[in-house]
Every structure is written in structure tokens, then in C-alpha cells.
Design a protein around this motif. Sequence first.
Motif, PDB file in Angstrom:
ATOM      1  N   THR A  41       6.983  -0.609  -0.826  1.00 37.87           N
ATOM      2  CA  THR A  41       7.052  -1.600  -1.900  1.00 37.87           C
ATOM      3  C   THR A  41       5.677  -1.809  -2.516  1.00 37.87           C
ATOM      4  O   THR A  41       5.512  -1.790  -3.745  1.00 37.87           O
ATOM      5  CB  THR A  41       7.602  -2.931  -1.360  1.00 37.87           C
ATOM      6  OG1 THR A  41       8.956  -2.724  -0.910  1.00 37.87           O
ATOM      7  CG2 THR A  41       7.578  -4.008  -2.433  1.00 37.87           C
ATOM      8  N   ARG A  42       4.673  -1.977  -1.685  1.00 41.21           N
ATOM      9  CA  ARG A  42       3.329  -2.229  -2.211  1.00 41.21           C
ATOM     10  C   ARG A  42       2.682  -0.950  -2.740  1.00 41.21           C
ATOM     11  O   ARG A  42       1.963  -0.983  -3.747  1.00 41.21           O
ATOM     12  CB  ARG A  42       2.486  -2.894  -1.127  1.00 41.21           C
ATOM     13  CG  ARG A  42       2.976  -4.315  -0.897  1.00 41.21           C
ATOM     14  CD  ARG A  42       2.053  -5.183  -0.108  1.00 41.21           C
ATOM     15  NE  ARG A  42       2.401  -6.589  -0.319  1.00 41.21           N
ATOM     16  CZ  ARG A  42       2.527  -7.482   0.647  1.00 41.21           C
ATOM     17  NH1 ARG A  42       2.325  -7.128   1.905  1.00 41.21           N
ATOM     18  NH2 ARG A  42       2.825  -8.734   0.370  1.00 41.21           N
ATOM     19  N   GLY A  54       4.717  -6.157  -6.231  1.00 42.00           N
ATOM     20  CA  GLY A  54       4.083  -5.917  -4.940  1.00 42.00           C
ATOM     21  C   GLY A  54       4.315  -7.018  -3.923  1.00 42.00           C
ATOM     22  O   GLY A  54       3.585  -7.108  -2.931  1.00 42.00           O
ATOM     23  N   GLN A  55       5.348  -7.832  -4.127  1.00 41.77           N
ATOM     24  CA  GLN A  55       5.573  -8.991  -3.268  1.00 41.77           C
ATOM     25  C   GLN A  55       6.730  -8.761  -2.287  1.00 41.77           C
ATOM     26  O   GLN A  55       7.734  -8.140  -2.630  1.00 41.77           O
ATOM     27  CB  GLN A  55       5.864 -10.229  -4.110  1.00 41.77           C
ATOM     28  CG  GLN A  55       4.762 -10.579  -5.090  1.00 41.77           C
ATOM     29  CD  GLN A  55       3.426 -10.770  -4.399  1.00 41.77           C
ATOM     30  OE1 GLN A  55       3.306 -11.575  -3.478  1.00 41.77           O
ATOM     31  NE2 GLN A  55       2.418 -10.031  -4.840  1.00 41.77           N
ATOM     32  N   ASN A  88       9.219  -4.951  -5.976  1.00 40.26           N
ATOM     33  CA  ASN A  88       9.162  -6.048  -5.018  1.00 40.26           C
ATOM     34  C   ASN A  88      10.192  -5.817  -3.916  1.00 40.26           C
ATOM     35  O   ASN A  88      11.029  -4.913  -4.011  1.00 40.26           O
ATOM     36  CB  ASN A  88       9.433  -7.381  -5.713  1.00 40.26           C
ATOM     37  CG  ASN A  88       8.354  -7.754  -6.712  1.00 40.26           C
ATOM     38  OD1 ASN A  88       7.260  -8.148  -6.344  1.00 40.26           O
ATOM     39  ND2 ASN A  88       8.661  -7.609  -8.016  1.00 40.26           N
TER      40      ASN A  88
END
Length: 260
Positions: free
Chosen positions: A166-167, A243-244, A181
Amino acid sequence: MDLQLKDKVIIVTGGAKGIGEGIVRVLAKEGAIPVILGRNAQDNQKLADDIITGGGKVFPVVAELTRPRDSAKAIEQVLEKFGRIDGLVNNAGVNDGVGLENGNYEGFVESLHKNVIHYYLMAQQALPALKASKGAIVNIGSKVADTGQGGTSAYAASNGARNALTREWALELLPYEIRVNAVIVAECFTPLYQTWVNSLPNSEETLASIKAKIPFGQRMTTAEEIGNATVFLLSNASSHTTGQLVYVDGGYVHLDRSIS
């Protein structure tokens, strides 16, 4: 709030049941066109028929995501039908209990295919269309990456990878304005969860003890609540969020359970 998702084409893997169904139903309510991507044609069509009866739009696609080629075939079908993809929800997977002490190489690799390799393949195959639409990706993950569980090494590894991807993707896809995210699930009540509870010798007592450990309301998260968070992250209402890892878990992972 108008999430501006009308007629947006959003793929949901494992979309026919459980958490995936919750996400699909919320998307349909928002006027999007959810693509129900799952291995069982009857399950896909049953949910599709229900959504259509309720006035929504939907498109079922059959794919066995442990077969790498099926990811590409699924994307091809969606693009042939709609010519665009506005979002991808990677959700399909199973906590299959491949542990360290009692697991083996074959089972571990098979579990990675069930739980994370198709996340990568679906995102890669959808990427050209997502670049064109400046779409969004949401990966569904599990608390097991944070808390461990015991006896489920492959699933834990897969969920750690989902978080890392995800990041990584959020960073890699910044130039294309594609947001990425994750929604992290702890104890979410689904038919599969009910089946597991029913298999236990003291099912009602066990379920009550699990609920008691969930700080907010001492209740399970619903599939609709996961769907609400996921759909928000897919929409322009979250236009500066990327990016959460968003924990929709009633405080299960991060709050001190001594309060409950």
C-alpha cells in the motif's frame, strides 16, 4: 455527502460475499458500477441480481485469482465492457492456517497466491486504465499483520505485505495521481465468521468473549462499515489521502483493552 462515484467502474475482488459484498453494496448505493470479481459464478450472479432488482448497476466477472492469468483476463473483460476502470479494491483472501510448526513450503506458497500475489497482479494489470482515469486503489488488510495470531504464518506474512505494498504503491504512483490506501479489519462479522464460530464447542461463549475485547461498543464491525470506509477512500472526498492504513476495528488494535 455526494461522493461523486456515479457510474464509476470499481473492481472488487472477492466481491460476492462477506466484506466484499459489503463494499459492493455501498458502491451500488452511491451510484457506482461495482464489478463483482469472484470464483463462483452463481454467487456473483446472486448478488448482482439483488443489486439490479434494487435499481443499481453491477457487472459480475468470474475469476480464480490463484491462477495468474485470470487477473489479466478479468481486466480485459472489464475494459471490453466499459472501456475504463476508476478504482480497484483488492479484498479476496482467506485465513487458511498455514503455520510455522505445522506448515510446509507448498502450503505457504499456495497461501501467498490466495492472499497477496493477486493483489500485485490485479494492480499491475489495471494500472494502465487507472493511469487514464487517475483512479484509486484500496487494499483490504487484517489486524494479523500487527498483532499476530499464532498458527497462520502465511496469512500474517500476506497481510504484512499488503500493508507494505500500500505504501510502496502510493509512492510509486504519485506521478499519476493514483491514490493507494488500505482498510485494516479486525473482528468483522460475516457468514464465514459465523461458520467458524459455529464450529467451536462453546460457540456462544467464545463469540461473547471476542466481542468483550472490542473497545468501541463491545460489538463486531459490520461489512457495511468496512464498505463505508473503503468507498470513502475510493472517492474524491478523500482526494488528499494516500499511503494510509485506516483501521476500521472499533479500536481493537490500538486501544488498551483494559478499558473494556
